[in-house]
Design a protein around this motif. Sequence first.
Motif, PDB file in Angstrom:
ATOM      1  N   PRO A  31      46.595  29.784  65.211  1.00  0.00           N
ATOM      2  CA  PRO A  31      47.601  30.811  66.037  1.00  0.00           C
ATOM      3  C   PRO A  31      47.207  32.329  65.961  1.00  0.00           C
ATOM      4  O   PRO A  31      47.457  32.813  66.995  1.00  0.00           O
ATOM      5  N   GLU A  32      46.649  32.647  64.764  1.00  0.00           N
ATOM      6  CA  GLU A  32      46.474  34.232  64.687  1.00  0.00           C
ATOM      7  C   GLU A  32      45.480  34.597  65.506  1.00  0.00           C
ATOM      8  O   GLU A  32      45.499  35.746  66.222  1.00  0.00           O
ATOM      9  N   LYS A  33      44.437  33.879  65.643  1.00  0.00           N
ATOM     10  CA  LYS A  33      43.397  34.129  66.648  1.00  0.00           C
ATOM     11  C   LYS A  33      43.745  34.211  67.939  1.00  0.00           C
ATOM     12  O   LYS A  33      43.646  35.044  68.863  1.00  0.00           O
ATOM     13  N   PHE A  34      44.635  33.072  68.282  1.00  0.00           N
ATOM     14  CA  PHE A  34      45.117  33.009  69.631  1.00  0.00           C
ATOM     15  C   PHE A  34      45.888  34.093  70.079  1.00  0.00           C
ATOM     16  O   PHE A  34      45.949  34.790  71.251  1.00  0.00           O
ATOM     17  N   PHE A  35      46.785  34.488  68.930  1.00  0.00           N
ATOM     18  CA  PHE A  35      47.790  35.734  69.313  1.00  0.00           C
ATOM     19  C   PHE A  35      46.761  36.765  69.429  1.00  0.00           C
ATOM     20  O   PHE A  35      47.262  37.792  70.250  1.00  0.00           O
ATOM     21  N   ASP A  36      45.958  37.054  68.690  1.00  0.00           N
ATOM     22  CA  ASP A  36      45.097  38.282  68.879  1.00  0.00           C
ATOM     23  C   ASP A  36      44.418  38.436  70.195  1.00  0.00           C
ATOM     24  O   ASP A  36      44.366  39.648  70.790  1.00  0.00           O
ATOM     25  N   LYS A  94      37.702  36.107  77.373  1.00  0.00           N
ATOM     26  CA  LYS A  94      38.233  35.605  75.988  1.00  0.00           C
ATOM     27  C   LYS A  94      39.505  34.915  76.152  1.00  0.00           C
ATOM     28  O   LYS A  94      39.589  33.797  75.640  1.00  0.00           O
ATOM     29  N   VAL A  95      40.369  35.609  76.938  1.00  0.00           N
ATOM     30  CA  VAL A  95      41.586  34.826  77.333  1.00  0.00           C
ATOM     31  C   VAL A  95      41.305  33.393  78.131  1.00  0.00           C
ATOM     32  O   VAL A  95      41.799  32.399  77.674  1.00  0.00           O
ATOM     33  N   LYS A  96      40.540  33.588  78.979  1.00  0.00           N
ATOM     34  CA  LYS A  96      40.233  32.380  79.945  1.00  0.00           C
ATOM     35  C   LYS A  96      39.561  31.245  79.100  1.00  0.00           C
ATOM     36  O   LYS A  96      39.811  30.066  79.205  1.00  0.00           O
ATOM     37  N   ALA A  97      38.906  31.777  77.854  1.00  0.00           N
ATOM     38  CA  ALA A  97      38.009  30.776  77.127  1.00  0.00           C
ATOM     39  C   ALA A  97      39.074  30.083  76.116  1.00  0.00           C
ATOM     40  O   ALA A  97      38.614  28.965  75.316  1.00  0.00           O
ATOM     41  N   LEU A  98      40.221  30.400  76.090  1.00  0.00           N
ATOM     42  CA  LEU A  98      41.246  30.101  74.890  1.00  0.00           C
ATOM     43  C   LEU A  98      41.421  28.586  75.379  1.00  0.00           C
ATOM     44  O   LEU A  98      41.484  28.301  76.681  1.00  0.00           O
ATOM     45  N   ILE A 108      51.680  31.419  77.345  1.00  0.00           N
ATOM     46  CA  ILE A 108      50.954  32.880  76.877  1.00  0.00           C
ATOM     47  C   ILE A 108      49.780  33.158  77.674  1.00  0.00           C
ATOM     48  O   ILE A 108      49.477  34.298  78.042  1.00  0.00           O
ATOM     49  N   LYS A 109      49.017  31.937  77.688  1.00  0.00           N
ATOM     50  CA  LYS A 109      47.476  32.357  78.333  1.00  0.00           C
ATOM     51  C   LYS A 109      47.472  32.763  79.731  1.00  0.00           C
ATOM     52  O   LYS A 109      46.915  33.664  80.190  1.00  0.00           O
ATOM     53  N   LYS A 110      48.344  32.070  80.369  1.00  0.00           N
ATOM     54  CA  LYS A 110      48.816  32.313  81.946  1.00  0.00           C
ATOM     55  C   LYS A 110      49.405  33.709  81.986  1.00  0.00           C
ATOM     56  O   LYS A 110      48.760  34.500  82.919  1.00  0.00           O
ATOM     57  N   ALA A 164      57.216  40.318  79.600  1.00  0.00           N
ATOM     58  CA  ALA A 164      57.310  38.673  79.703  1.00  0.00           C
ATOM     59  C   ALA A 164      56.339  38.183  78.478  1.00  0.00           C
ATOM     60  O   ALA A 164      56.725  37.446  77.553  1.00  0.00           O
ATOM     61  N   LEU A 165      55.232  38.663  78.577  1.00  0.00           N
ATOM     62  CA  LEU A 165      54.121  38.416  77.881  1.00  0.00           C
ATOM     63  C   LEU A 165      54.827  38.837  76.133  1.00  0.00           C
ATOM     64  O   LEU A 165      54.640  37.816  75.439  1.00  0.00           O
TER      65      LEU A 165
END
Length: 184
Positions: A31-36, A94-98, A108-110, A164-165
């Motif tokens: 979750p921390e890496k995703f958040f970052d 990097k976001v796309k690769a999540l 959140i990714k979207k 929103a994000l």
Amino acid sequence: MMNRSLTLNYKISFYFLALCTVLFSACSETPEKFFDIAILNTNMINDFASPDLARHINDETTEFPDIPSSKKKGNEAETGIKNKILYLEQSLEKVKALSPSGKDEEEIKKLSMQLYEMVIPVYKNEYLTYAKICDKHGSQTVKDEIVNKIDQQYGQRFEQNYNALMDKGKAYAKENNIQVNWGK
């Protein structure tokens, strides 16, 4: 012979299990890496469509007569924008690769992708044009027109998407016990 075959099967099974564990653990971020990656990295664009960003770009061209090291080559603002574009494109990749692990992470990714996909073309076009004019010490009227156009065309939508994000990010951070200083 049978003992050797059995041992070989155990080894193959063990290596297969180890490989699967590595592959599956690599597919999902903490979750921390995703958040970052999805939320925290957007701090680089929080000043989008603002007078602060325009002032920062223009300040890249400022020289001070009594400070020789402030002498400019004439492309500092343009170079700064090009570097920021590269950073934003890398962040988007990097976001796309999540690998989201739930509905909240999917959303959140979207939202994060939408934000980057909205601002990158503006940096490539309007802000790059603005930077080139700043580097040439062009007309303040022309610079103001560009900044106002960016604000009018993109400012409100950016603010809505960014907020929103951030709202989703705050809830995600709280849910996952991620310590964040939200600028309070």
